[in-house]
Write an enzyme that holds these catalytic residues in place. Sequence first.
Site, PDB file in Angstrom:
ATOM      1  CG  HIS A  83      13.812 -12.551  58.505  1.00 33.22           C
ATOM      2  ND1 HIS A  83      14.314 -13.075  59.673  1.00 33.22           N
ATOM      3  CD2 HIS A  83      12.952 -13.473  58.010  1.00 33.22           C
ATOM      4  CE1 HIS A  83      13.776 -14.277  59.869  1.00 33.22           C
ATOM      5  NE2 HIS A  83      12.943 -14.540  58.874  1.00 33.22           N
ATOM      6  CD  GLU A 137       8.415 -14.178  58.327  1.00 33.44           C
ATOM      7  OE1 GLU A 137       8.277 -15.340  57.926  1.00 33.44           O
ATOM      8  OE2 GLU A 137       9.524 -13.647  58.500  1.00 33.44           O
ATOM      9  N   GLY A 148      10.692 -20.041  63.251  1.00 36.11           N
ATOM     10  CA  GLY A 148      11.891 -20.809  63.570  1.00 36.11           C
ATOM     11  C   GLY A 148      11.604 -22.000  64.475  1.00 36.11           C
ATOM     12  CB  SER A 205       5.429 -22.540  62.921  1.00 40.32           C
ATOM     13  OG  SER A 205       6.527 -22.266  63.761  1.00 40.32           O
TER      14      SER A 205
HETATM   15  C1  PEP Z   1      11.085 -17.381  59.070  1.00 36.50           C
HETATM   16  O1  PEP Z   1      12.096 -17.553  59.736  1.00 36.50           O
HETATM   17  O2  PEP Z   1      10.875 -16.313  58.468  1.00 36.50           O
HETATM   18  C2  PEP Z   1      10.087 -18.447  59.013  1.00 36.50           C
HETATM   19  C3  PEP Z   1       8.899 -18.189  58.513  1.00 36.50           C
HETATM   20  O3  PEP Z   1      10.509 -19.635  59.493  1.00 36.50           O
HETATM   21  P1  PEP Z   1       9.660 -20.977  59.769  1.00 36.50           P
HETATM   22  O4  PEP Z   1       8.673 -21.150  58.639  1.00 36.50           O
HETATM   23  O5  PEP Z   1      10.685 -22.037  59.791  1.00 36.50           O
HETATM   24  O6  PEP Z   1       8.971 -20.765  61.074  1.00 36.50           O
END
Ligand code: PEP
Length: 265
Positions: free
Chosen positions: A98, A170, A176, A216
């Site tokens: 991650h 990601e 985030g 997001s």
């Molecule tokens: C993440 O932190 O892996 C993530 C996908 O967060 P968010 O969906 O909140 O952007």
Amino acid sequence: MARPFLFGTNFKMNQTPVESAVFYQQLAASVQIPPDTHLFVIPPFTSLPAVKDVVGQPPHGIWVGAQNVHWAPDGAYTGEISVGMLRALDVDLVLLGHAERRRYFHETDVELNRKVLAALSASMRVLLAVGETAEERSFGVGGETVLRQLRIGLHGVQPEHLELVQIAYEPVWSIGAGGTPASPDDVEPIAKLIRSGCQDLFAGSGAGIPILYGGSVDPTNAGTFTALPDIDGLFVGRAAWTVEGFVATCHAGYEGYSKGDRAIG
Ligand code: PEP
């Protein structure tokens, strides 16, 4: 044969064991899982026994994952958790790489590769997260970064373990609270690159590796990502941290997935 739809969330450093168990129980009561779908939740380590206790009652078909694992079977690694420890809890999946692990804990691709191989050799499913930072993207090396993470992360994986592998794309700049949501046009070329990277690494069998998108994602945009031919599911943070949000985002994603064409021959 089509690749399955995958949808899950990572709770990061949130939730007590009781909160995780309640979430899981309510989620299991709220969803019906089609045969071509796998759902998963990834609570903190301390919640794993409580969540597995809930699962232990009737089988819900929702995978329970851990947020990290060490590559060594045991030893002098204070604060770390081994694959055997996760196996003893019957954990179904481990998230590796991650962006927060890479950024705040300086995990390298080579270390992640050791973790991937350790988990797979114990027959544990792996969700390997890859993604470029805003800076890498601004220099035009986003695709290169992701391919490097993929090639090193999956180096040496045996063909018989491929069915245990999932990739989460990601983009670091999109995840985030401070993230900028990506558009499907941003995601499509990188997902394609990941797909061809998997095929280069493992010949034809690499085509079956599911690729999830994360960053997001919410119910309003989930289906736009899963309609992409190389995106087979979603890895969601904030929007899936309530049962209602999980279910709504999952449904929206499944709708997009159902329209896409993922035949792999
Ligand atoms: C993440 O932190 O892996 C993530 C996908 O967060 P968010 O969906 O909140 O952007």
